[in-house]
Scaffold this motif. Structure first.
Motif, PDB file in Angstrom:
ATOM      1  N   LEU A  22      75.338 -17.339 -10.442  1.00  0.00           N
ATOM      2  CA  LEU A  22      75.351 -17.023 -11.873  1.00  0.00           C
ATOM      3  C   LEU A  22      76.054 -15.698 -12.116  1.00  0.00           C
ATOM      4  O   LEU A  22      76.838 -15.555 -13.076  1.00  0.00           O
ATOM      5  CB  LEU A  22      73.913 -16.961 -12.395  1.00  0.00           C
ATOM      6  N   LEU A  23      75.799 -14.713 -11.233  1.00  0.00           N
ATOM      7  CA  LEU A  23      76.451 -13.410 -11.366  1.00  0.00           C
ATOM      8  C   LEU A  23      77.962 -13.546 -11.214  1.00  0.00           C
ATOM      9  O   LEU A  23      78.739 -12.982 -12.010  1.00  0.00           O
ATOM     10  CB  LEU A  23      75.880 -12.450 -10.317  1.00  0.00           C
ATOM     11  N   ALA A  24      78.396 -14.303 -10.204  1.00  0.00           N
ATOM     12  CA  ALA A  24      79.845 -14.488  -9.983  1.00  0.00           C
ATOM     13  C   ALA A  24      80.488 -15.193 -11.173  1.00  0.00           C
ATOM     14  O   ALA A  24      81.560 -14.793 -11.657  1.00  0.00           O
ATOM     15  CB  ALA A  24      80.066 -15.278  -8.702  1.00  0.00           C
ATOM     16  N   ALA A  25      79.818 -16.250 -11.665  1.00  0.00           N
ATOM     17  CA  ALA A  25      80.381 -16.991 -12.799  1.00  0.00           C
ATOM     18  C   ALA A  25      80.429 -16.116 -14.044  1.00  0.00           C
ATOM     19  O   ALA A  25      81.443 -16.105 -14.765  1.00  0.00           O
ATOM     20  CB  ALA A  25      79.530 -18.237 -13.059  1.00  0.00           C
ATOM     21  N   SER A  26      79.350 -15.360 -14.322  1.00  0.00           N
ATOM     22  CA  SER A  26      79.329 -14.530 -15.527  1.00  0.00           C
ATOM     23  C   SER A  26      80.336 -13.393 -15.431  1.00  0.00           C
ATOM     24  O   SER A  26      80.989 -13.035 -16.427  1.00  0.00           O
ATOM     25  CB  SER A  26      77.923 -13.985 -15.756  1.00  0.00           C
ATOM     26  N   GLN A  27      80.517 -12.805 -14.239  1.00  0.00           N
ATOM     27  CA  GLN A  27      81.505 -11.739 -14.076  1.00  0.00           C
ATOM     28  C   GLN A  27      82.928 -12.279 -14.237  1.00  0.00           C
ATOM     29  O   GLN A  27      83.791 -11.615 -14.826  1.00  0.00           O
ATOM     30  CB  GLN A  27      81.338 -11.076 -12.698  1.00  0.00           C
ATOM     31  N   TYR A  28      83.147 -13.466 -13.739  1.00  0.00           N
ATOM     32  CA  TYR A  28      84.470 -14.096 -13.880  1.00  0.00           C
ATOM     33  C   TYR A  28      84.755 -14.363 -15.355  1.00  0.00           C
ATOM     34  O   TYR A  28      85.849 -14.062 -15.867  1.00  0.00           O
ATOM     35  CB  TYR A  28      84.490 -15.402 -13.076  1.00  0.00           C
ATOM     36  N   LEU A  29      83.769 -14.927 -16.076  1.00  0.00           N
ATOM     37  CA  LEU A  29      83.943 -15.205 -17.505  1.00  0.00           C
ATOM     38  C   LEU A  29      84.067 -13.912 -18.307  1.00  0.00           C
ATOM     39  O   LEU A  29      84.862 -13.827 -19.258  1.00  0.00           O
ATOM     40  CB  LEU A  29      82.759 -16.025 -18.019  1.00  0.00           C
ATOM     41  N   ARG A  30      83.286 -12.883 -17.928  1.00  0.00           N
ATOM     42  CA  ARG A  30      83.380 -11.604 -18.630  1.00  0.00           C
ATOM     43  C   ARG A  30      84.785 -11.021 -18.494  1.00  0.00           C
ATOM     44  O   ARG A  30      85.344 -10.477 -19.471  1.00  0.00           O
ATOM     45  CB  ARG A  30      82.327 -10.636 -18.087  1.00  0.00           C
ATOM     46  N   ALA A  31      85.356 -11.131 -17.280  1.00  0.00           N
ATOM     47  CA  ALA A  31      86.708 -10.600 -17.064  1.00  0.00           C
ATOM     48  C   ALA A  31      87.724 -11.323 -17.944  1.00  0.00           C
ATOM     49  O   ALA A  31      88.640 -10.702 -18.503  1.00  0.00           O
ATOM     50  CB  ALA A  31      87.078 -10.727 -15.585  1.00  0.00           C
ATOM     51  N   LEU A  32      87.553 -12.640 -18.086  1.00  0.00           N
ATOM     52  CA  LEU A  32      88.498 -13.402 -18.918  1.00  0.00           C
ATOM     53  C   LEU A  32      88.413 -12.996 -20.381  1.00  0.00           C
ATOM     54  O   LEU A  32      89.407 -13.156 -21.135  1.00  0.00           O
ATOM     55  CB  LEU A  32      88.217 -14.898 -18.787  1.00  0.00           C
ATOM     56  N   MET A  33      87.258 -12.493 -20.808  1.00  0.00           N
ATOM     57  CA  MET A  33      87.050 -12.205 -22.230  1.00  0.00           C
ATOM     58  C   MET A  33      87.221 -10.732 -22.564  1.00  0.00           C
ATOM     59  O   MET A  33      86.734 -10.268 -23.596  1.00  0.00           O
ATOM     60  CB  MET A  33      85.650 -12.673 -22.639  1.00  0.00           C
ATOM     61  N   GLN A  34      87.899  -9.992 -21.708  1.00  0.00           N
ATOM     62  CA  GLN A  34      88.123  -8.576 -21.981  1.00  0.00           C
ATOM     63  C   GLN A  34      89.386  -8.310 -22.797  1.00  0.00           C
ATOM     64  O   GLN A  34      89.783  -7.162 -22.973  1.00  0.00           O
ATOM     65  CB  GLN A  34      88.176  -7.785 -20.662  1.00  0.00           C
ATOM     66  N   LYS A  35      90.059  -9.375 -23.257  1.00  0.00           N
ATOM     67  CA  LYS A  35      91.251  -9.268 -24.127  1.00  0.00           C
ATOM     68  C   LYS A  35      92.368  -8.466 -23.476  1.00  0.00           C
ATOM     69  O   LYS A  35      93.071  -7.695 -24.126  1.00  0.00           O
ATOM     70  CB  LYS A  35      90.872  -8.626 -25.468  1.00  0.00           C
ATOM     71  N   LYS A  36      92.460  -8.670 -22.149  1.00  0.00           N
ATOM     72  CA  LYS A  36      93.539  -7.961 -21.441  1.00  0.00           C
ATOM     73  C   LYS A  36      94.866  -8.718 -21.517  1.00  0.00           C
ATOM     74  O   LYS A  36      95.929  -8.149 -21.269  1.00  0.00           O
ATOM     75  CB  LYS A  36      93.145  -7.778 -19.969  1.00  0.00           C
ATOM     76  N   MET A  37      94.813  -9.997 -21.823  1.00  0.00           N
ATOM     77  CA  MET A  37      96.036 -10.798 -21.746  1.00  0.00           C
ATOM     78  C   MET A  37      95.956 -11.943 -22.746  1.00  0.00           C
ATOM     79  O   MET A  37      94.866 -12.451 -23.030  1.00  0.00           O
ATOM     80  CB  MET A  37      96.192 -11.362 -20.324  1.00  0.00           C
ATOM     81  N   ALA A  38      97.099 -12.345 -23.246  1.00  0.00           N
ATOM     82  CA  ALA A  38      97.229 -13.543 -24.073  1.00  0.00           C
ATOM     83  C   ALA A  38      98.479 -14.286 -23.614  1.00  0.00           C
ATOM     84  O   ALA A  38      99.527 -13.678 -23.347  1.00  0.00           O
ATOM     85  CB  ALA A  38      97.338 -13.175 -25.552  1.00  0.00           C
ATOM     86  N   CYS A  39      98.321 -15.597 -23.479  1.00  0.00           N
ATOM     87  CA  CYS A  39      99.463 -16.394 -22.988  1.00  0.00           C
ATOM     88  C   CYS A  39     100.600 -16.361 -24.020  1.00  0.00           C
ATOM     89  O   CYS A  39     100.377 -16.556 -25.222  1.00  0.00           O
ATOM     90  CB  CYS A  39      99.019 -17.836 -22.739  1.00  0.00           C
ATOM     91  N   LYS A  40     101.808 -16.151 -23.495  1.00  0.00           N
ATOM     92  CA  LYS A  40     102.967 -16.039 -24.383  1.00  0.00           C
ATOM     93  C   LYS A  40     103.733 -17.340 -24.526  1.00  0.00           C
ATOM     94  O   LYS A  40     104.616 -17.451 -25.383  1.00  0.00           O
ATOM     95  CB  LYS A  40     103.901 -14.942 -23.872  1.00  0.00           C
ATOM     96  N   SER A  41     103.415 -18.267 -23.652  1.00  0.00           N
ATOM     97  CA  SER A  41     104.177 -19.527 -23.707  1.00  0.00           C
ATOM     98  C   SER A  41     103.292 -20.645 -23.171  1.00  0.00           C
ATOM     99  O   SER A  41     102.237 -20.417 -22.567  1.00  0.00           O
ATOM    100  CB  SER A  41     105.455 -19.424 -22.870  1.00  0.00           C
ATOM    101  N   GLU A  42     103.810 -21.839 -23.384  1.00  0.00           N
ATOM    102  CA  GLU A  42     103.072 -23.004 -22.884  1.00  0.00           C
ATOM    103  C   GLU A  42     103.062 -23.021 -21.366  1.00  0.00           C
ATOM    104  O   GLU A  42     102.081 -23.433 -20.741  1.00  0.00           O
ATOM    105  CB  GLU A  42     103.720 -24.271 -23.449  1.00  0.00           C
ATOM    106  N   GLU A  43     104.138 -22.532 -20.798  1.00  0.00           N
ATOM    107  CA  GLU A  43     104.214 -22.478 -19.329  1.00  0.00           C
ATOM    108  C   GLU A  43     103.145 -21.535 -18.770  1.00  0.00           C
ATOM    109  O   GLU A  43     102.483 -21.831 -17.780  1.00  0.00           O
ATOM    110  CB  GLU A  43     105.611 -21.999 -18.918  1.00  0.00           C
ATOM    111  N   GLU A  44     102.972 -20.401 -19.460  1.00  0.00           N
ATOM    112  CA  GLU A  44     101.982 -19.438 -19.004  1.00  0.00           C
ATOM    113  C   GLU A  44     100.556 -20.007 -19.157  1.00  0.00           C
ATOM    114  O   GLU A  44      99.684 -19.768 -18.318  1.00  0.00           O
ATOM    115  CB  GLU A  44     102.125 -18.144 -19.812  1.00  0.00           C
TER     116      GLU A  44
END
Length: 743
Positions: A596-618
């Motif tokens: 649960l800790l690994a999954a929540s840390q992984y999801l937390r990292a994704l939701m830190q607004k560090k990146m947004a996909c610029k294209s469909e390829e990305e």
């Protein structure tokens, strides 16, 4: 002259009735003609019958007349005799009146006769009166030579002489002369006191005398019984009670005997309240009391009358004296050993065959009829004192044990292991052994004491677990300052988890009675809190190693094939190997919480607004990377023994579906399915995920958020939250001015 019918109307009436009855009878008998033939017979029979009746009547009347004549003659004779007696009485009356003067002379003679009798009585006792003081001296010599029976005979003789004189004076109302008599017999008081002193000295030494010289003791008892009989006789007569009576020497005998017993064994003894001294004192009491009661039963009983009940009296005296003696001891501030000794002695030893239940004393000695040696209230009070002392000892011992355990955590070597390789320490064995020993010791006394100590043990164990948690927190703080201290931090936390399991499994066996082994809810909660605290510290340690890796994602370097998740797997695998040194229930808990800790840390990292996909390829690269990472983590945990259905990584796969959706217009439907599966997800989480896609218009975003508002979710009872622990960074507000200091 009147006719006979007028003088005797009853005769006429009777004749008429008789004629009527005869006529009725004749008509009944001769109602048929053939019956008239026997008329002659009937007439002859009735004539004979009438003749018989008339003769009987004449005889009766003649007898009556003769009796009346004799009675009249006797009355005439009686009248003549009464008249003669009256004449004689009159003559006697005149004779008595003539002799009245002579009776006065007789009265004077009667007074002289009474005086003569008194003087004769005085003359008769004069020799005894003159020898009183000589008798006093002789009696005193007899007492000094311990010739008690002879001395007592003379004392009784003198008392009888004195009491007889006092009684005569009392009957004649000469109370003023009594003081002279008492003064003359004043030496009797000294003799009585001297005799009584010797008697009570003998009674006070009775236990020794019945073994060495029973004659002296028997003599004392005989004298006491003599005096008791004199008391009883005087009290029954109740006409005159001489001074000093009743003496009540039998009651005094009991009193002196009881005072001797209590004074020798209890009043003059200074008890050492410490354990060894008290044990010696109680052992001496046990030995001496049994020995003395055997002497009473075997020897003293034969020296006194049966109605003395001397054995019962002595047994009751010892019982009452011991009751008071134990109460005196209990007023001291005793340690737990002394309190235990007193409880054991009063409740076990006292009634045992080694003391009052000794075969040599049974069945005559029955202390069960005397009541308990310690009242139920005193027993309860003493038990509570004992529990307080034991509690203080247990608290001190547990504190030292915890201090030693805390120092062990900072050693430069791993904790010890059991035969299965699980980490452990001596802590649970020491704690449970100490508690169990105290409970077992208490069970030797009473069930109530055992229950009190058992309850105290559970309370102290609960308090100890609280201090253990505080020690774990303190150790965790030390480790936060320097992660190299303690060197084997994780290992000792795992040992604590195994120790907690050992305590949890052992606590139910503390009570010897299997029917009363229910563990209180508060203690179960304390064990659970201790386990949670150790697990929390372990997961915090895992988090510290995972966080540097999670901070590197999401990024384009990560998209292009970084080994970040491989590093996470290595860290998790390393910790899982450490976790395997803890027993299975906790191992599975740690594994589940780690996943649960690994999954929540992984999801937390994704939701830190560090990146947004610029294209469909990305976006395609992001979907592939999410699939690879989630699959790799899932396979890791499956390999470690955590079933896929118990994993929270499914949320990453579900999130990937939102990212991979090609038509943004279908996002509302996809998001609805997502929030239905994960009801703790918020608008901010969904909005952040839409930002991560990079291709969601404001209209679609508004439509998705409006759909979420229309479908609020309620968390099921058994739902395991994952998104509610993830905080989303607040969005940056647009500024109309460039960033910088205000002018």
């Amino acid at each position: 002259a009147s006719s006979p019918d007028e003088e005797w109307p009853e005769a006429e009436k009777a004749e008429k009735l008789a004629r009527g009855a005869a006529l009725k009878w004749a008509s009944g008998v001769f109602y048929r003609p053939e019956k008239l033939e026997g008329l002659g017979q009937y007439r002859s029979r009735e004539t004979q019958r009438n003749s018989s009746i008339q003769s009987r009547l004449k005889s009766t009347v003649q007898s009556y007349l003769e009796g009346v004549s004799a009675g009249l003659e006797q009355l005439r004779s009686a009248v003549q005799e009464v008249q003669s007696v009256c004449q004689d009485l009159g003559a006697a009356r005149w004779a008595l009146l003539d002799s009245a003067d002579r009776f006065q002379d007789l009265q004077q003679m009667r007074v002289l006769m009474a005086e003569h009798v008194q003087l004769a009585s005085v003359v008769q006792v004069l020799p005894q009166l003159f020898s009183v003081h000589e008798v006093f001296s002789h009696t005193l010599q007899l007492l000094r030579g311990q010739h008690l029976l002879e001395a007592h005979v003379e004392v009784m003789m003198m008392e009888h002489l004195r009491d007889d004189i006092l009684s005569q004076l009392h009957l004649r109302g000469l109370s003023s002369a009594q003081a002279t008599v008492l003064s003359y017999f004043g030496g009797l008081q000294e003799l009585n006191e001297n005799l009584a002193k010797q008697l009570w000295d003998i009674v006070g030494s009775s236990l020794r005398l019945v073994r060495e010289d029973p004659v002296l003791f028997v003599t004392a008892v005989r004298i006491i019984e003599r005096e008791e009989k004199i008391d009883d006789t005087l009290l029954l007569e109740a006409t005159f009670l001489p001074p000093g009576r009743p003496k009540g020497w039998r009651q005094k005998f009991y009193h002196v005997l009881q005072e001797t017993i209590t004074g020798a064994r209890f009043h003059a003894v200074r008890v050492n309240a410490e354990g060894p001294g008290l044990a010696r004192h109680l052992a001496a009491l046990q030995k001496d009391i049994v020995s003395e009661l055997r002497v009473v039963k075997d020897l003293m009983v034969q020296c006194v009358p049966a109605h003395y009940n001397i054995l019962s009296v002595c047994a009751a005296t010892y019982h009452q004296a011991l009751t008071a003696h134990l109460q005196d001891i209990l007023r001291e501030d005793l340690d737990k050993q002394a309190l235990f000794l007193l409880l054991e002695w009063a409740l076990r030893v006292y009634h045992s065959p080694e003391m009052m239940g000794h075969p040599d004393l049974l069945p005559e000695v029955d202390v069960s009829a005397l009541g308990p040696l310690m009242s139920p209230e005193l027993v309860d009070q003493t038990e509570r004192k004992y529990v307080v002392k034991v509690k203080a000892s247990v608290l001190e011992w547990m504190q030292r044990t915890l201090e030693v355990e805390f120092k062990e955590w900072f050693r430069e070597e791993e904790p010890e292991t059991d035969h299965q390789g699980f980490f452990q320490s001596a802590l649970p064995v020491i704690v449970m052994q100490m508690l169990n020993e105290n409970i077992q010791v208490a069970s030797l006394i009473t069930d109530s004491l055992q229950q009190k100590v058992y309850n105290m043990a559970l309370e102290e164990l609960e308090a100890f677990l609280g201090r253990l948690r505080e020690a774990l927190v303190q150790c965790g703080k030390e480790h936060q300052k320097d992660r190299t201290v303690p060197k084997y931090y994780v290992s000792y936390l795992l040992a604590m988890l195994n120790n907690n399991l050992a305590l949890s499994s052992s606590v139910s066996s503390l009570h010897p009675d299997t029917a009363r082994r229910e563990v209180p809810a508060s203690l179960r909660a304390a064990l659970d809190r201790t386990q949670k605290k150790a697990c929390q510290l372990l997961l915090e340690e895992l988090l510290l190693d995972l966080q540097p890796l999670c901070l590197q994602l999401p990024s384009r370097k990560w998209l292009s094939g970084s080994q970040l998740v491989s590093g996470m797997c290595e860290v998790i695998d390393k910790y899982a190997k450490d976790f395997s040194r803890v027993r299975k229930p906790v191992f599975m808990l740690l594994l589940t919480e780690s996943e649960l800790l690994a999954a929540s840390q992984y999801l937390r990292a994704l939701m830190q607004k560090k990146m947004a996909c610029k294209s469909e390829e990305e976006r395609g690269q992001l979907c592939d990377r999410l699939l690879q990472d989630a699959t790799q983590l899932r396979e890791l945990f499956c390999g470690l023994g955590l079933d896929q259905s118990q994993q929270s990584l499914e949320a990453v796969f579900a999130l990937r579906e939102l990212i991979c959706l090609k038509d943004p217009a279908l996002l509302s439907l996809e998001v609805l399915g997502f929030i239905t599966k994960y009801p703790d997800v918020s608008d901010e989480h969904i909005s952040t995920l839409l930002d991560l896609r990079g291709d969601v218009s404001k209209e679609v975003r508004h439509m998705v958020l409006e759909m979420m508002a229309q479908h609020p979710q309620v968390l099921p009872d058994n739902y395991r939250p994952i998104f509610s622990t993830i905080l989303v960074p607040a969005p940056e507000l647009p500024f109309c001015l460039r960033k910088g200091k205000c002018a």
